[in-house]
Write a protein that holds these residues in place. Structure first.
Motif, PDB file in Angstrom:
ATOM      1  N   SER A 397      36.196  34.969  51.371  1.00 13.55           N
ATOM      2  CA  SER A 397      35.414  36.083  50.859  1.00 13.55           C
ATOM      3  C   SER A 397      36.216  37.384  50.953  1.00 13.55           C
ATOM      4  O   SER A 397      36.236  38.200  50.036  1.00 13.55           O
ATOM      5  N   GLU A 398      36.886  37.549  52.066  1.00 18.37           N
ATOM      6  CA  GLU A 398      37.737  38.723  52.283  1.00 18.37           C
ATOM      7  C   GLU A 398      38.862  38.761  51.235  1.00 18.37           C
ATOM      8  O   GLU A 398      39.109  39.778  50.595  1.00 18.37           O
ATOM      9  N   ARG A 399      39.488  37.615  51.054  1.00 19.26           N
ATOM     10  CA  ARG A 399      40.618  37.513  50.121  1.00 19.26           C
ATOM     11  C   ARG A 399      40.117  37.719  48.689  1.00 19.26           C
ATOM     12  O   ARG A 399      40.714  38.440  47.891  1.00 19.26           O
ATOM     13  N   LEU A 400      38.944  37.128  48.374  1.00 19.92           N
ATOM     14  CA  LEU A 400      38.433  37.149  47.006  1.00 19.92           C
ATOM     15  C   LEU A 400      37.855  38.520  46.636  1.00 19.92           C
ATOM     16  O   LEU A 400      38.245  39.126  45.643  1.00 19.92           O
ATOM     17  N   LEU A 401      36.930  38.998  47.485  1.00 19.55           N
ATOM     18  CA  LEU A 401      36.233  40.230  47.121  1.00 19.55           C
ATOM     19  C   LEU A 401      37.071  41.473  47.385  1.00 19.55           C
ATOM     20  O   LEU A 401      37.256  42.304  46.503  1.00 19.55           O
ATOM     21  N   ARG A 402      37.523  41.565  48.622  1.00 17.98           N
ATOM     22  CA  ARG A 402      38.248  42.789  49.003  1.00 17.98           C
ATOM     23  C   ARG A 402      39.666  42.757  48.444  1.00 17.98           C
ATOM     24  O   ARG A 402      40.194  43.753  47.998  1.00 17.98           O
ATOM     25  N   GLY A 403      40.262  41.537  48.529  1.00 20.33           N
ATOM     26  CA  GLY A 403      41.665  41.435  48.161  1.00 20.33           C
ATOM     27  C   GLY A 403      41.900  41.391  46.675  1.00 20.33           C
ATOM     28  O   GLY A 403      42.987  41.720  46.206  1.00 20.33           O
ATOM     29  N   PHE A 404      40.905  40.991  45.896  1.00 22.38           N
ATOM     30  CA  PHE A 404      41.190  40.820  44.477  1.00 22.38           C
ATOM     31  C   PHE A 404      40.122  41.408  43.539  1.00 22.38           C
ATOM     32  O   PHE A 404      40.409  42.289  42.725  1.00 22.38           O
ATOM     33  N   LEU A 405      38.878  40.909  43.693  1.00 27.12           N
ATOM     34  CA  LEU A 405      37.870  41.199  42.664  1.00 27.12           C
ATOM     35  C   LEU A 405      37.610  42.674  42.407  1.00 27.12           C
ATOM     36  O   LEU A 405      37.630  43.126  41.252  1.00 27.12           O
ATOM     37  N   SER A 406      37.355  43.426  43.470  1.00 26.98           N
ATOM     38  CA  SER A 406      36.950  44.825  43.282  1.00 26.98           C
ATOM     39  C   SER A 406      38.000  45.570  42.474  1.00 26.98           C
ATOM     40  O   SER A 406      37.687  46.259  41.487  1.00 26.98           O
ATOM     41  N   GLN A 407      39.261  45.406  42.882  1.00 28.20           N
ATOM     42  CA  GLN A 407      40.345  46.123  42.207  1.00 28.20           C
ATOM     43  C   GLN A 407      40.551  45.600  40.785  1.00 28.20           C
ATOM     44  O   GLN A 407      40.738  46.374  39.844  1.00 28.20           O
ATOM     45  N   ALA A 408      40.470  44.268  40.625  1.00 27.85           N
ATOM     46  CA  ALA A 408      40.735  43.685  39.298  1.00 27.85           C
ATOM     47  C   ALA A 408      39.669  44.124  38.290  1.00 27.85           C
ATOM     48  O   ALA A 408      39.986  44.402  37.126  1.00 27.85           O
ATOM     49  N   LEU A 409      38.416  44.184  38.723  1.00 26.69           N
ATOM     50  CA  LEU A 409      37.345  44.618  37.818  1.00 26.69           C
ATOM     51  C   LEU A 409      37.557  46.077  37.414  1.00 26.69           C
ATOM     52  O   LEU A 409      37.418  46.453  36.248  1.00 26.69           O
ATOM     53  N   PHE A 410      37.918  46.879  38.395  1.00 27.04           N
ATOM     54  CA  PHE A 410      38.155  48.306  38.127  1.00 27.04           C
ATOM     55  C   PHE A 410      39.363  48.467  37.198  1.00 27.04           C
ATOM     56  O   PHE A 410      39.304  49.217  36.211  1.00 27.04           O
ATOM     57  N   ASP A 411      40.426  47.743  37.493  1.00 28.41           N
ATOM     58  CA  ASP A 411      41.617  47.826  36.632  1.00 28.41           C
ATOM     59  C   ASP A 411      41.288  47.411  35.200  1.00 28.41           C
ATOM     60  O   ASP A 411      41.889  47.899  34.241  1.00 28.41           O
ATOM     61  N   ALA A 412      40.324  46.490  35.060  1.00 24.40           N
ATOM     62  CA  ALA A 412      39.951  46.025  33.714  1.00 24.40           C
ATOM     63  C   ALA A 412      38.977  46.984  33.033  1.00 24.40           C
ATOM     64  O   ALA A 412      38.494  46.716  31.926  1.00 24.40           O
ATOM     65  N   GLY A 413      38.646  48.086  33.705  1.00 24.51           N
ATOM     66  CA  GLY A 413      37.833  49.119  33.060  1.00 24.51           C
ATOM     67  C   GLY A 413      36.346  49.004  33.299  1.00 24.51           C
ATOM     68  O   GLY A 413      35.545  49.578  32.555  1.00 24.51           O
ATOM     69  N   LEU A 414      35.944  48.263  34.346  1.00 28.50           N
ATOM     70  CA  LEU A 414      34.512  48.119  34.632  1.00 28.50           C
ATOM     71  C   LEU A 414      34.214  48.578  36.053  1.00 28.50           C
ATOM     72  O   LEU A 414      34.778  48.053  37.017  1.00 28.50           O
ATOM     73  N   VAL A 415      33.305  49.551  36.171  1.00 35.12           N
ATOM     74  CA  VAL A 415      32.801  49.923  37.492  1.00 35.12           C
ATOM     75  C   VAL A 415      31.586  49.043  37.767  1.00 35.12           C
ATOM     76  O   VAL A 415      30.618  49.054  36.998  1.00 35.12           O
ATOM     77  N   CYS A 416      31.684  48.227  38.805  1.00 31.95           N
ATOM     78  CA  CYS A 416      30.524  47.461  39.260  1.00 31.95           C
ATOM     79  C   CYS A 416      30.741  47.227  40.742  1.00 31.95           C
ATOM     80  O   CYS A 416      31.585  47.893  41.338  1.00 31.95           O
ATOM     81  N   ARG A 417      29.976  46.343  41.341  1.00 29.89           N
ATOM     82  CA  ARG A 417      30.104  46.240  42.786  1.00 29.89           C
ATOM     83  C   ARG A 417      30.284  44.787  43.214  1.00 29.89           C
ATOM     84  O   ARG A 417      29.452  43.943  42.890  1.00 29.89           O
ATOM     85  N   ALA A 418      31.372  44.531  43.894  1.00 31.41           N
ATOM     86  CA  ALA A 418      31.555  43.220  44.504  1.00 31.41           C
ATOM     87  C   ALA A 418      31.177  43.380  45.969  1.00 31.41           C
ATOM     88  O   ALA A 418      31.776  44.161  46.690  1.00 31.41           O
ATOM     89  N   ASP A 419      30.150  42.651  46.387  1.00 28.58           N
ATOM     90  CA  ASP A 419      29.534  42.910  47.683  1.00 28.58           C
ATOM     91  C   ASP A 419      29.396  41.617  48.473  1.00 28.58           C
ATOM     92  O   ASP A 419      28.944  40.606  47.935  1.00 28.58           O
ATOM     93  N   ASP A 420      29.770  41.632  49.733  1.00 28.18           N
ATOM     94  CA  ASP A 420      29.600  40.406  50.525  1.00 28.18           C
ATOM     95  C   ASP A 420      28.791  40.679  51.783  1.00 28.18           C
ATOM     96  O   ASP A 420      28.995  40.049  52.809  1.00 28.18           O
ATOM     97  N   ARG A 421      27.848  41.610  51.667  1.00 28.37           N
ATOM     98  CA  ARG A 421      27.026  41.876  52.852  1.00 28.37           C
ATOM     99  C   ARG A 421      26.000  40.760  53.073  1.00 28.37           C
ATOM    100  O   ARG A 421      25.481  40.595  54.147  1.00 28.37           O
TER     101      ARG A 421
END
Ligand SMILES: Cc1ncc(COP(=O)(O)O)c(C=O)c1O
Length: 457
Positions: A397-421
């Motif tokens: 989860s750490e590797r996927l959400l924090r390490g990749f998803l949040s930044q990749a979505l933003f880089d692709a031009g989408l503001v949204c929220r990847a959340d693992d709470r």
């Protein structure tokens, strides 16, 4: 980039403290700086455009760059920038309170303003406590709320919040916060997992069991969001709120509908309780009331709850300096004018089916376990195994959400929220002006980024 860009980055990293953010994550990379907004889009320092798929933070209902709201604020600041609501009123607070009372369900005719959602949540708890002390039930102080639910960060609101990890560092918190199960049907206990209505009955009855366990004479209120945000958009199962309402009535417990996210069109109605047809004793609101053009929050309170405060020396012993600020109130009114003029509630109701259908195309991806929500508010739960619903380990989860998803979505031009709470989810909550082209863009970005994420597991 230019010297100005570098200086801004340096100053940001040196002096600004971002909320709920690992500051170290920017030590070796650029801090995103958003400079401008226009409709459903925002732009960064480099001029790159992003679709604001989260409405900032569930806030920008009418979209960005609405000059009529900015002008209403400027006019008010020139006329009367500030005066407190302590013993005095001002015209915009009166006008806004009347307008909100007209829009609110049932007899929620009284507005107590705050500046934020946490303050609104905490004000409702204080009101419940003082109300019961004033009316001869002084032992009622406890508040029930759902597991994983987020109700704010100030100490009182945090005691109601159900996210253990963000509470530990601040314990001991005010006494009285009690947890009940949330309404995540995707992860329902096996004995109710095949029947939504049975699940709803069980989840509501868990509230009754908690009231009985705690002692009904000690319970003041139950706090529920119409559609629970944290954990990834849990809509109420059928029958849930009707049953909760009758349980609250049976034990004399107040029902607080925390609509800091769900009010002002997020679910296609002014209030989420309208959509799910229940009558709260208090509604807490913030965020969308101004679409973020200025800070404002508050609570809408029933006639019965204010009644003991209307005679003699009775006073609700609570207030904040900037609550119901004249500029914020003027901007909220201009915001609501746009809701009416552009019939934004109808826009959400007309297009929410298309939004859902567009997102549901993502079900063909192996990582997409569940897509849930209502209105313009959706969560996508990611899983490691669709068949078993197995979730990711903490490390994954750490590797996927924090390490990749949040930044990749933003880089692709989408503001949204990847959340693992809770379990790992992506959340979408676009401005209410969005339509098919924006839904398609979200789907395309998610398809591409989630496909890459799956390859990295
Ligand atoms: C349901 C709910 N309640 C309360 C709050 C706290 O609001 P604020 O951040 O304005 O204090 C939030 C914030 O996201 C929320 O979602």
């Amino acid at each position: 980039m230019s010297a100005t860009f570098d200086a801004e980055q340096e100053a940001g990293k040196r002096n600004l403290w971002l909320h709920f953010t690992r500051m170290s994550s920017y030590s070796g990379s650029e801090m995103p700086v958003i400079v401008k907004g226009e409709g459903p889009y925002v732009f960064d320092t480099r001029g790159k455009r992003y679709l604001d798929g989260l409405s900032g933070l569930f806030v920008s209902q009418v979209g960005h760059g609405r000059t009529e709201i900015a002008e209403a604020g400027a006019r008010q600041a020139a006329e009367l920038a500030y005066f407190p609501l302590w013993s005095y009123a001002h015209p915009k607070a009166i006008e806004l309170a009347s307008r909100l009372a007209d829009l609110a369900p049932g007899d929620l005719n009284r507005v107590f303003f705050t500046t934020s959602g946490s303050e609104a949540v905490e004000s409702a708890w204080k009101l419940a406590k003082q109300y019961f002390k004033t009316t001869g039930q002084p032992s009622r102080y406890k508040v029930l709320s759902r597991d994983i639910a987020y109700h704010g960060t100030s100490m009182g609101a945090l005691a109601i919040t159900g996210l253990a990890d963000i509470k530990y560092p601040f314990e001991p918190l005010p006494a009285g916060g009690v947890r009940v199960p949330n309404t995540n049907f995707y992860r329902a206990p096996s004995f109710v997992a095949s029947d939504k209505e049975a699940f709803g009955r069980w989840a509501a009855d868990e509230i009754e069991r908690a009231i009985l366990r705690e002692g009904p004479e000690s319970v003041a209120a139950v706090y529920l969001e119409p559609l629970q945000n944290s954990g990834g958009c849990f809509p109420p199962p059928p029958g849930y709120f009707a049953r909760v309402r009758s349980i609250c009535d049976k034990y004399g417990v107040l029902l607080v509908s925390d609509e800091v996210i769900c009010a002002f069109g997020r679910l296609g109605y002014y209030f989420g309780s309208e959509r799910y047809q229940y009558q709260p004793d208090i509604i807490t609101f913030a965020k969308g009331v101004t679409s973020g053009y200025a800070p404002l929050g508050g609570m809408l309170v029933s006639d019965a709850l204010i009644e003991p405060f209307l005679s003699g020396t009775a006073t609700f012993l609570h207030g904040v300096t900037f609550a119901g600020h004249p500029v914020s109130a003027a901007m909220a009114l201009a915001n609501l004018d746009i809701f009416e003029k552009e019939d934004l509630l109808s826009n959400v109701r007309a297009h929410e089916g298309a939004f859902r259908a567009t997102l549901e195309k993502l079900y063909d991806l192996p990582i997409v376990g569940d897509i849930r929500g209502d209105g313009y508010f959706y969560g996508i739960e990611m899983v490691k195994d669709k068949a078993t619903r197995e979730t990711f380990t903490e490390e994954e989860s750490e590797r996927l959400l924090r390490g990749f998803l949040s930044q990749a979505l933003f880089d692709a031009g989408l503001v949204c929220r990847a959340d693992d709470r809770g379990d790992p989810v992506i959340q979408l909550s676009p401005p209410l002006i969005c339509g098919q082209e924006h839904f398609d863009f979200m789907e395309q970005v998610l398809r591409s980024v989630l496909t890459q994420a799956w390859q990295r597991i």
